[in-house]
Scaffold this motif. Structure first.
Motif, PDB file in Angstrom:
ATOM      1  N   THR A  49       0.827  -1.305   0.116  1.00 50.26           N
ATOM      2  CA  THR A  49      -0.086  -0.011   0.134  1.00 50.26           C
ATOM      3  C   THR A  49       0.850   1.273  -0.148  1.00 50.26           C
ATOM      4  O   THR A  49       2.056   1.207   0.485  1.00 50.26           O
ATOM      5  CB  THR A  49      -0.957  -0.093   1.306  1.00 50.26           C
ATOM      6  OG1 THR A  49      -0.116  -0.260   2.474  1.00 50.26           O
ATOM      7  CG2 THR A  49      -1.885  -1.151   1.232  1.00 50.26           C
ATOM      8  N   PRO A  52      -0.446   8.656  -0.767  1.00 49.36           N
ATOM      9  CA  PRO A  52       0.069   9.730  -1.501  1.00 49.36           C
ATOM     10  C   PRO A  52       0.209  10.865  -0.365  1.00 49.36           C
ATOM     11  O   PRO A  52       0.977  11.642  -0.588  1.00 49.36           O
ATOM     12  CB  PRO A  52      -0.763   9.979  -2.471  1.00 49.36           C
ATOM     13  CG  PRO A  52      -1.417   8.699  -2.759  1.00 49.36           C
ATOM     14  CD  PRO A  52      -1.581   7.867  -1.566  1.00 49.36           C
ATOM     15  N   ASN A  59      -7.804   7.428   1.525  1.00 44.85           N
ATOM     16  CA  ASN A  59      -7.282   7.411   0.093  1.00 44.85           C
ATOM     17  C   ASN A  59      -5.941   6.971  -0.087  1.00 44.85           C
ATOM     18  O   ASN A  59      -4.811   7.421   0.453  1.00 44.85           O
ATOM     19  CB  ASN A  59      -7.536   8.995  -0.662  1.00 44.85           C
ATOM     20  CG  ASN A  59      -8.735   9.320  -0.711  1.00 44.85           C
ATOM     21  OD1 ASN A  59      -9.703   8.820  -1.464  1.00 44.85           O
ATOM     22  ND2 ASN A  59      -9.331  10.275   0.157  1.00 44.85           N
ATOM     23  N   THR A  61      -3.250   3.707  -2.487  1.00 48.18           N
ATOM     24  CA  THR A  61      -3.140   2.791  -3.601  1.00 48.18           C
ATOM     25  C   THR A  61      -2.433   1.525  -3.158  1.00 48.18           C
ATOM     26  O   THR A  61      -1.925   1.435  -2.137  1.00 48.18           O
ATOM     27  CB  THR A  61      -2.161   3.308  -4.790  1.00 48.18           C
ATOM     28  OG1 THR A  61      -1.005   3.417  -4.235  1.00 48.18           O
ATOM     29  CG2 THR A  61      -2.617   4.784  -5.233  1.00 48.18           C
ATOM     30  N   THR A  63      -0.721  -1.964  -4.825  1.00 45.29           N
ATOM     31  CA  THR A  63      -0.009  -2.479  -5.835  1.00 45.29           C
ATOM     32  C   THR A  63      -0.096  -3.943  -5.730  1.00 45.29           C
ATOM     33  O   THR A  63       0.345  -4.498  -4.550  1.00 45.29           O
ATOM     34  CB  THR A  63       1.344  -1.923  -5.774  1.00 45.29           C
ATOM     35  OG1 THR A  63       1.488  -0.517  -6.130  1.00 45.29           O
ATOM     36  CG2 THR A  63       1.936  -2.590  -7.214  1.00 45.29           C
ATOM     37  N   VAL A  77      -1.917  -1.340 -10.370  1.00 46.44           N
ATOM     38  CA  VAL A  77      -2.007  -0.328  -9.310  1.00 46.44           C
ATOM     39  C   VAL A  77      -3.514  -0.051  -9.239  1.00 46.44           C
ATOM     40  O   VAL A  77      -4.289   0.049 -10.137  1.00 46.44           O
ATOM     41  CB  VAL A  77      -1.142   0.850  -9.585  1.00 46.44           C
ATOM     42  CG1 VAL A  77      -1.348   1.944  -8.448  1.00 46.44           C
ATOM     43  CG2 VAL A  77       0.529   0.630  -9.751  1.00 46.44           C
ATOM     44  N   SER A  79      -6.362   2.346  -7.098  1.00 40.83           N
ATOM     45  CA  SER A  79      -6.691   3.523  -6.081  1.00 40.83           C
ATOM     46  C   SER A  79      -7.900   2.966  -5.296  1.00 40.83           C
ATOM     47  O   SER A  79      -8.925   2.419  -5.657  1.00 40.83           O
ATOM     48  CB  SER A  79      -7.098   4.575  -6.876  1.00 40.83           C
ATOM     49  OG  SER A  79      -8.250   4.762  -7.710  1.00 40.83           O
ATOM     50  N   ALA A  81     -10.824   4.855  -2.535  1.00 40.19           N
ATOM     51  CA  ALA A  81     -11.125   5.722  -2.094  1.00 40.19           C
ATOM     52  C   ALA A  81     -12.281   5.431  -0.962  1.00 40.19           C
ATOM     53  O   ALA A  81     -13.245   4.797  -1.588  1.00 40.19           O
ATOM     54  CB  ALA A  81     -11.904   6.859  -3.051  1.00 40.19           C
ATOM     55  N   LYS A  94     -10.353   1.251  -8.081  1.00 44.11           N
ATOM     56  CA  LYS A  94     -10.258   1.490  -9.553  1.00 44.11           C
ATOM     57  C   LYS A  94      -8.712   1.115  -9.877  1.00 44.11           C
ATOM     58  O   LYS A  94      -7.833   1.599  -9.281  1.00 44.11           O
ATOM     59  CB  LYS A  94     -10.556   3.055  -9.895  1.00 44.11           C
ATOM     60  CG  LYS A  94     -11.701   3.165 -10.932  1.00 44.11           C
ATOM     61  CD  LYS A  94     -11.898   4.696 -11.138  1.00 44.11           C
ATOM     62  CE  LYS A  94     -12.547   4.952 -12.119  1.00 44.11           C
ATOM     63  NZ  LYS A  94     -13.645   4.227 -12.631  1.00 44.11           N
ATOM     64  N   CYS A  95      -8.696   0.395 -10.826  1.00 43.24           N
ATOM     65  CA  CYS A  95      -7.363   0.248 -11.553  1.00 43.24           C
ATOM     66  C   CYS A  95      -6.928   1.362 -12.281  1.00 43.24           C
ATOM     67  O   CYS A  95      -7.626   1.990 -12.876  1.00 43.24           O
ATOM     68  CB  CYS A  95      -7.504  -1.092 -12.503  1.00 43.24           C
ATOM     69  SG  CYS A  95      -5.825  -1.521 -13.169  1.00 43.24           S
ATOM     70  N   THR A  96      -5.677   1.907 -12.161  1.00 40.21           N
ATOM     71  CA  THR A  96      -5.222   2.948 -12.476  1.00 40.21           C
ATOM     72  C   THR A  96      -4.546   2.970 -13.893  1.00 40.21           C
ATOM     73  O   THR A  96      -4.237   3.726 -14.655  1.00 40.21           O
ATOM     74  CB  THR A  96      -4.053   3.620 -11.763  1.00 40.21           C
ATOM     75  OG1 THR A  96      -2.993   2.605 -11.548  1.00 40.21           O
ATOM     76  CG2 THR A  96      -4.559   4.003 -10.286  1.00 40.21           C
TER      77      THR A  96
END
Length: 183
Positions: A49, A52, A59, A61, A63, A77, A79, A81, A94-96
């Motif tokens: 994890t 940011p 929030n 990410t 991986t 990766v 995200s 929320a 969501k996949c980035t």
């Protein structure tokens, strides 16, 4: 149980240190629950994890780097929320990257039942992350978001495997370009 209250205790210490004159941020129930869920995560070596904004645990990410299966060698990766109504609402995941997967569409939306109709407040972030990892070990063609990928998986498993490798390398499948995700 002490970990749950550490944010609250730190908040109280900060308030006392400033003489109570500073406007303080309240720690919400969602933040406490997420802190608890994060402290109980068992990610292993194939996942990590990233936050940011260190002050925003809602929030982050995730991986996933599968070490087996058709997606071995990739780095994916996602995200996360989480809204203030967590755990009553599931996290938004969501996949980035644009990837070739029956359960992830080209916009990055993820089809995982516990992120939709089967979500219950007793579920935690670990359950979501384990479900995400399982999607890479055993893609599910019976509940697809990417219908072409699902059809390939159902009718020609070896063709699907080749298409997944091509897409992971940044190639195109059926005229659609994908992001390079190979490590």
């Amino acid at each position: 149980m002490m970990k749950i209250w550490s944010m609250k205790q730190q908040q109280q210490k900060d308030e006392q240190a400033s003489g109570g004159t500073q406007k303080k941020k309240k720690v919400t129930a969602a933040q406490l629950r997420v802190q608890k869920d994060l402290s109980e995560l068992s990610l292993g070596t194939t996942m990590k994890t990233t936050f940011p904004d260190a002050d925003d645990i809602l929030n982050f990410t995730l991986t996933i780097e599968p070490d087996e299966g058709m997606y071995k060698g990739g780095s994916f990766v996602f995200s996360f929320a989480i809204n203030q109504n967590f755990p009553h609402d599931p996290p938004k995941v969501k996949c980035t990257q644009k990837i070739y997967h029956p359960n992830i569409d080209l916009e990055g939306n993820v089809c995982l039942n516990i992120l939709r109709e089967d979500w219950k407040p007793v579920l935690n972030l670990n359950a979501v992350i384990v479900g995400m990892q399982f999607l890479f070990l055993e893609p599910n063609a019976s509940d697809p978001l990417n219908k072409e990928a699902a059809e390939d998986l159902r009718t020609n498993r070896e063709g699907f495997r080749r298409n997944a490798r091509t897409a992971m390398g940044g190639g195109a499948v059926r005229g659609q370009s994908y992001d390079r995700v190979l490590r």
